[in-house]
Scaffold this motif. Structure first.
Motif, PDB file in Angstrom:
ATOM      1  N   GLU A  56      49.488  43.785  41.712  1.00 39.58           N
ATOM      2  CA  GLU A  56      49.008  43.428  40.370  1.00 39.58           C
ATOM      3  C   GLU A  56      47.562  42.953  40.412  1.00 39.58           C
ATOM      4  O   GLU A  56      46.772  43.243  39.511  1.00 39.58           O
ATOM      5  N   LEU A  57      47.222  42.225  41.464  1.00 37.46           N
ATOM      6  CA  LEU A  57      45.833  41.772  41.597  1.00 37.46           C
ATOM      7  C   LEU A  57      44.915  42.961  41.858  1.00 37.46           C
ATOM      8  O   LEU A  57      43.823  43.048  41.289  1.00 37.46           O
ATOM      9  N   VAL A  58      45.354  43.883  42.705  1.00 35.92           N
ATOM     10  CA  VAL A  58      44.563  45.097  42.962  1.00 35.92           C
ATOM     11  C   VAL A  58      44.368  45.872  41.652  1.00 35.92           C
ATOM     12  O   VAL A  58      43.256  46.307  41.326  1.00 35.92           O
ATOM     13  N   ALA A  59      45.443  46.007  40.878  1.00 35.10           N
ATOM     14  CA  ALA A  59      45.342  46.727  39.598  1.00 35.10           C
ATOM     15  C   ALA A  59      44.399  46.004  38.643  1.00 35.10           C
ATOM     16  O   ALA A  59      43.606  46.642  37.925  1.00 35.10           O
ATOM     17  N   ALA A  60      44.454  44.680  38.632  1.00 32.47           N
ATOM     18  CA  ALA A  60      43.576  43.913  37.736  1.00 32.47           C
ATOM     19  C   ALA A  60      42.113  44.079  38.147  1.00 32.47           C
ATOM     20  O   ALA A  60      41.227  44.179  37.292  1.00 32.47           O
ATOM     21  N   VAL A  61      41.857  44.128  39.436  1.00 35.62           N
ATOM     22  CA  VAL A  61      40.484  44.330  39.915  1.00 35.62           C
ATOM     23  C   VAL A  61      40.000  45.725  39.519  1.00 35.62           C
ATOM     24  O   VAL A  61      38.883  45.896  39.020  1.00 35.62           O
ATOM     25  N   GLN A  62      40.844  46.732  39.707  1.00 36.58           N
ATOM     26  CA  GLN A  62      40.448  48.097  39.323  1.00 36.58           C
ATOM     27  C   GLN A  62      40.165  48.166  37.824  1.00 36.58           C
ATOM     28  O   GLN A  62      39.197  48.791  37.386  1.00 36.58           O
ATOM     29  N   GLN A  63      41.018  47.504  37.034  1.00 35.15           N
ATOM     30  CA  GLN A  63      40.824  47.479  35.578  1.00 35.15           C
ATOM     31  C   GLN A  63      39.517  46.779  35.222  1.00 35.15           C
ATOM     32  O   GLN A  63      38.781  47.212  34.321  1.00 35.15           O
ATOM     33  N   ALA A  64      39.213  45.704  35.943  1.00 33.11           N
ATOM     34  CA  ALA A  64      37.955  44.982  35.700  1.00 33.11           C
ATOM     35  C   ALA A  64      36.765  45.904  35.914  1.00 33.11           C
ATOM     36  O   ALA A  64      35.782  45.860  35.160  1.00 33.11           O
ATOM     37  N   GLY A  65      36.853  46.750  36.924  1.00 34.72           N
ATOM     38  CA  GLY A  65      35.780  47.716  37.166  1.00 34.72           C
ATOM     39  C   GLY A  65      35.625  48.668  35.991  1.00 34.72           C
ATOM     40  O   GLY A  65      34.513  48.936  35.530  1.00 34.72           O
ATOM     41  N   ARG A  66      36.756  49.153  35.479  1.00 31.23           N
ATOM     42  CA  ARG A  66      36.707  50.087  34.336  1.00 31.23           C
ATOM     43  C   ARG A  66      36.217  49.398  33.064  1.00 31.23           C
ATOM     44  O   ARG A  66      35.568  49.997  32.223  1.00 31.23           O
ATOM     45  N   ASP A  67      36.552  48.101  32.926  1.00 31.21           N
ATOM     46  CA  ASP A  67      36.227  47.364  31.694  1.00 31.21           C
ATOM     47  C   ASP A  67      34.801  46.818  31.674  1.00 31.21           C
ATOM     48  O   ASP A  67      34.396  46.174  30.709  1.00 31.21           O
ATOM     49  N   GLY A  68      34.085  46.989  32.742  1.00 26.33           N
ATOM     50  CA  GLY A  68      32.706  46.486  32.760  1.00 26.33           C
ATOM     51  C   GLY A  68      32.601  44.981  32.903  1.00 26.33           C
ATOM     52  O   GLY A  68      31.664  44.360  32.388  1.00 26.33           O
ATOM     53  N   VAL A  69      33.562  44.381  33.591  1.00 27.45           N
ATOM     54  CA  VAL A  69      33.464  42.935  33.871  1.00 27.45           C
ATOM     55  C   VAL A  69      32.196  42.692  34.691  1.00 27.45           C
ATOM     56  O   VAL A  69      31.892  43.435  35.628  1.00 27.45           O
ATOM     57  N   ALA A  70      31.470  41.635  34.309  1.00 31.32           N
ATOM     58  CA  ALA A  70      30.157  41.394  34.932  1.00 31.32           C
ATOM     59  C   ALA A  70      30.257  40.514  36.171  1.00 31.32           C
ATOM     60  O   ALA A  70      29.400  40.610  37.074  1.00 31.32           O
ATOM     61  N   PHE A  71      31.265  39.637  36.216  1.00 28.14           N
ATOM     62  CA  PHE A  71      31.350  38.692  37.338  1.00 28.14           C
ATOM     63  C   PHE A  71      32.801  38.205  37.450  1.00 28.14           C
ATOM     64  O   PHE A  71      33.472  37.994  36.448  1.00 28.14           O
ATOM     65  N   ILE A  72      33.244  38.025  38.689  1.00 28.52           N
ATOM     66  CA  ILE A  72      34.612  37.572  38.937  1.00 28.52           C
ATOM     67  C   ILE A  72      34.573  36.285  39.763  1.00 28.52           C
ATOM     68  O   ILE A  72      33.788  36.173  40.719  1.00 28.52           O
TER      69      ILE A  72
END
Ligand code: DQA
Length: 153
Positions: A56-72
């Motif tokens: 789930e964390l891996v999926a959330a990170v991949q989604q963050a990449g697609r969503d244009g998250v600027a910083f984690i």
């Protein structure tokens, strides 16, 4: 407005009652509420996710990449010391991140000194309790706002 994401790894849903000598008395909800207020005060979009499951964390990170998250801001918890998969996900999306630990991982069992994230993180905050998340998010906001004038590096 930038998208900021805070990711919490396994067992951090138990904060408040879990080994308070290491992790303090704050609940995860209380920590996230403070972080949300900090991000929104600065005019940014905030999301936080906790999961006990690596996929789930891996999926959330991949989604963050697609969503244009600027910083984690990432506390991988026990996955810090085990997860090549989560490290690879962070490398794959290339979004800058700060690694946070509530406890001082260098002052505990030897296995906690090994991190799969520290060498690819922008920075690491460990041992400052829940405030470590706030310091990390403050730095994330400074960076996305481009207010890095007083940095020396
Ligand atoms: C932790 C430290 C890890 O070693 C541990 O497995 C955790 C929490 C911390 O925040 O101090 O679950 O990441």
């Amino acid at each position: 407005m930038a998208k900021l994401l805070v990711l919490h790894g396994p067992n951090l849903n138990l904060l408040g009652g879990r080994e308070p000598e290491h992790y303090g008395a704050d609940t995860l909800d209380a920590i996230n509420a403070r972080l949300r207020a900090l991000a929104e005060r600065a005019g940014h979009d905030f999301a936080a996710l906790q999961s006990n499951a690596e996929h789930e964390l891996v999926a959330a990170v991949q989604q963050a990449g697609r969503d244009g998250v600027a910083f984690i801001v990432l506390n991988p918890a026990a996955f810090t010391h085990t997860s090549v998969a989560l490290r690879d996900a962070m490398l794959a999306i290339g979004v800058p991140f700060i690694e946070v630990h509530l406890s001082n991982v260098h002052d505990r069992e030897a296995f906690r000194r090994q991190s799969f994230f520290s060498d690819v993180a922008e920075g690491v905050i460990t041992g400052l309790g829940a405030r470590g998340y706030e310091y990390a998010l403050t730095e994330a906001i400074r960076r996305v706002d481009g207010t890095q004038a007083d940095r020396t590096d």
